[in-house]
Design an enzyme around this catalytic site. Structure first.
Site, PDB file in Angstrom:
ATOM      1  N   ALA A 197       0.819  -1.206   0.000  1.00  0.00           N
ATOM      2  CA  ALA A 197       0.000   0.000   0.000  1.00  0.00           C
ATOM      3  C   ALA A 197       0.857   1.261   0.000  1.00  0.00           C
ATOM      4  O   ALA A 197       0.553   2.233  -0.699  1.00  0.00           O
ATOM      5  CB  ALA A 197      -0.941  -0.014   1.203  1.00  0.00           C
ATOM      6  N   LYS A 250      -1.601 -16.848  -0.384  1.00  0.00           N
ATOM      7  CA  LYS A 250      -0.218 -16.364  -0.367  1.00  0.00           C
ATOM      8  C   LYS A 250       0.171 -15.796   0.989  1.00  0.00           C
ATOM      9  O   LYS A 250       1.340 -15.861   1.386  1.00  0.00           O
ATOM     10  CB  LYS A 250      -0.004 -15.350  -1.479  1.00  0.00           C
ATOM     11  CG  LYS A 250      -0.916 -14.132  -1.439  1.00  0.00           C
ATOM     12  CD  LYS A 250      -0.298 -12.949  -0.753  1.00  0.00           C
ATOM     13  CE  LYS A 250      -1.232 -11.753  -0.726  1.00  0.00           C
ATOM     14  NZ  LYS A 250      -0.620 -10.573  -0.093  1.00  0.00           N
ATOM     15  N   THR A 284       5.007 -10.583  -1.102  1.00  0.00           N
ATOM     16  CA  THR A 284       4.634 -10.654   0.314  1.00  0.00           C
ATOM     17  C   THR A 284       5.547 -11.577   1.108  1.00  0.00           C
ATOM     18  O   THR A 284       5.573 -11.505   2.336  1.00  0.00           O
ATOM     19  CB  THR A 284       3.158 -11.086   0.447  1.00  0.00           C
ATOM     20  OG1 THR A 284       2.653 -10.732   1.718  1.00  0.00           O
ATOM     21  CG2 THR A 284       2.984 -12.576   0.234  1.00  0.00           C
ATOM     22  N   SER A 328       5.625  -6.496   4.450  1.00  0.00           N
ATOM     23  CA  SER A 328       4.489  -7.414   4.529  1.00  0.00           C
ATOM     24  C   SER A 328       4.165  -7.701   5.992  1.00  0.00           C
ATOM     25  O   SER A 328       5.014  -8.188   6.747  1.00  0.00           O
ATOM     26  CB  SER A 328       4.812  -8.724   3.808  1.00  0.00           C
ATOM     27  OG  SER A 328       3.917  -9.747   4.190  1.00  0.00           O
ATOM     28  N   ASN A 344       2.310 -10.014   7.063  1.00  0.00           N
ATOM     29  CA  ASN A 344       2.332 -11.463   7.250  1.00  0.00           C
ATOM     30  C   ASN A 344       3.760 -11.967   7.436  1.00  0.00           C
ATOM     31  O   ASN A 344       4.039 -12.772   8.323  1.00  0.00           O
ATOM     32  CB  ASN A 344       1.672 -12.143   6.049  1.00  0.00           C
ATOM     33  CG  ASN A 344       0.214 -11.768   5.917  1.00  0.00           C
ATOM     34  OD1 ASN A 344      -0.642 -12.270   6.624  1.00  0.00           O
ATOM     35  ND2 ASN A 344      -0.083 -10.851   5.007  1.00  0.00           N
TER      36      ASN A 344
END
Length: 350
Positions: free
Chosen positions: A132, A188, A245, A251, A253
């Site tokens: 983002a 993902k 990612t 990321s 995650n």
């Protein structure tokens, strides 16, 4: 733009740069108050939001007269947000889904959730490798927009969305493989947690490359099992999104997995950004089990999230049965890993 997190804000800026009139709906009052006072969103503080982008937590105000609604809520909240949006949106206005995941209670993909809550609407999904902050900073980005229509033409919904959002820095590609685009985005994030865990354990770059590649094989197998196309899995919404990612602390995650691997207390604050991989690990694995698709990396992440020892769980991946690499050929031949046999024999003799 329905969803005032970092990605919703970045997409609002993308649409504004493309010359569209934009309204941004945020659930959180403190977000709306902050933007009105400073033109900055606390979820994306690096980006200035132009004065002519209306920010509101009134759904009717956000959608009044809208030609298109883009849904950017966390996956497990999409049903509630779509239900709230439906009566406020003009009957002929299409929706674009940017949420990535599988609904926990039903096992439905995001498009299937929206189809239940917003029936008879044109619908597209948008996915791809997108941080983002970089999108908000107007950095070069490519995404995939998919709508289930045969034959691309000017009136195809994916084409209309692409034309509406395209700019010098934001390049949408078209697809009609909605399920493929969705499953890539859903799975993902789970693989990204595994990559983060490997990094937190200090396993090195080779290990990360292995997890990414085998993760792509798992996502591809799951995608093919639900009718997705192989080329989608190799495209921006598949391999592209996975590589991004899994390769950066930008990321959430990956960072969350890295904290787990390093033995840190990887707490997800209730008022902080959602870690979609943690939210969706159980639903991804449940779908894989239902379709009898082996996904050992995702299974390992779920086990760790449920409290299994981190290092031992990752070691078990390395010592699993040896088998062919090709997707779908895992059961053609297998043999026990010799190191695992030796370890078991030593344990029994001790």
């Amino acid at each position: 733009m329905i969803g005032g997190g970092s990605w919703g804000t970045a997409l609002a800026l993308t649409a504004w740069r493309a010359g569209r009139r934009v309204r941004l709906w945020a659930r959180e009052e403190h977000v709306v108050d902050a933007v009105r006072a400073t033109r900055r969103n606390p979820f994306l503080p690096s980006a200035d939001i132009p004065d002519d982008v209306l920010v509101t937590n009134d759904m009717e105000e956000a959608l009044a007269g809208a030609d298109l609604a883009i849904l950017v809520s966390p996956s497990q909240h999409l049903r509630a947000v779509a239900r709230q949006a439906e009566p406020a949106l003009a009957p002929d206005a299409p929706v674009v889904i940017c949420s990535k995941g599988i609904e926990r209670e039903t096992g439905l993909l995001m498009g299937e959730v929206v189809a239940q809550v917003m029936p008879n609407r044109e619908m597209a999904v948008l996915s791809g490798p997108t941080f983002a902050a970089e999108v908000a900073a107007d950095m070069a980005t490519g995404v995939t927009v998919a709508a289930a229509e045969d034959g691309f033409h000017d009136g195809h919904l994916a084409a209309r969305v692409a034309v509406s959002l395209a700019s010098e820095s934001f390049r949408p590609y078209l697809s009609d493989d909605v399920r493929g685009v969705e499953i890539g985005g859903a799975a993902k994030n789970v693989i990204a947690i595994a990559c983060g865990i490997a990094a937190g354990l200090g396993l090195g770059s080779n290990a990360r490359a292995m997890v990414i590649t085998r993760g792509l094989a798992e996502i591809t197998a799951l995608g093919l099992a639900i009718g997705a196309r192989l080329e989608t899995m190799a495209g921006l919404a598949g391999a592209g999104d996975l590589m991004l990612t899994c390769s950066s602390t930008q990321s959430r995650n990956f960072s969350y997995g890295q904290a787990l691997g390093a033995g840190e207390e990887a707490v997800r604050r209730a008022d902080g950004p959602v870690v979609e991989g943690a939210e969706n690990a159980a639903s991804v694995v449940a779908l894989a089990r239902k379709l009898r698709v082996p996904m050992p990396v995702c299974e390992t992440v779920l086990a760790i999230l449920d409290g299994a020892p981190v290092s031992a769980s990752m070691k078990a991946l390395m010592l699993a049965d040896l088998h062919p690499e090709a997707v779908g050929a895992e059961h053609d031949w297998t043999t026990p890993h010799p190191a695992r046999i030796e370890e078991e024999e030593e344990r029994l003799s001790a």
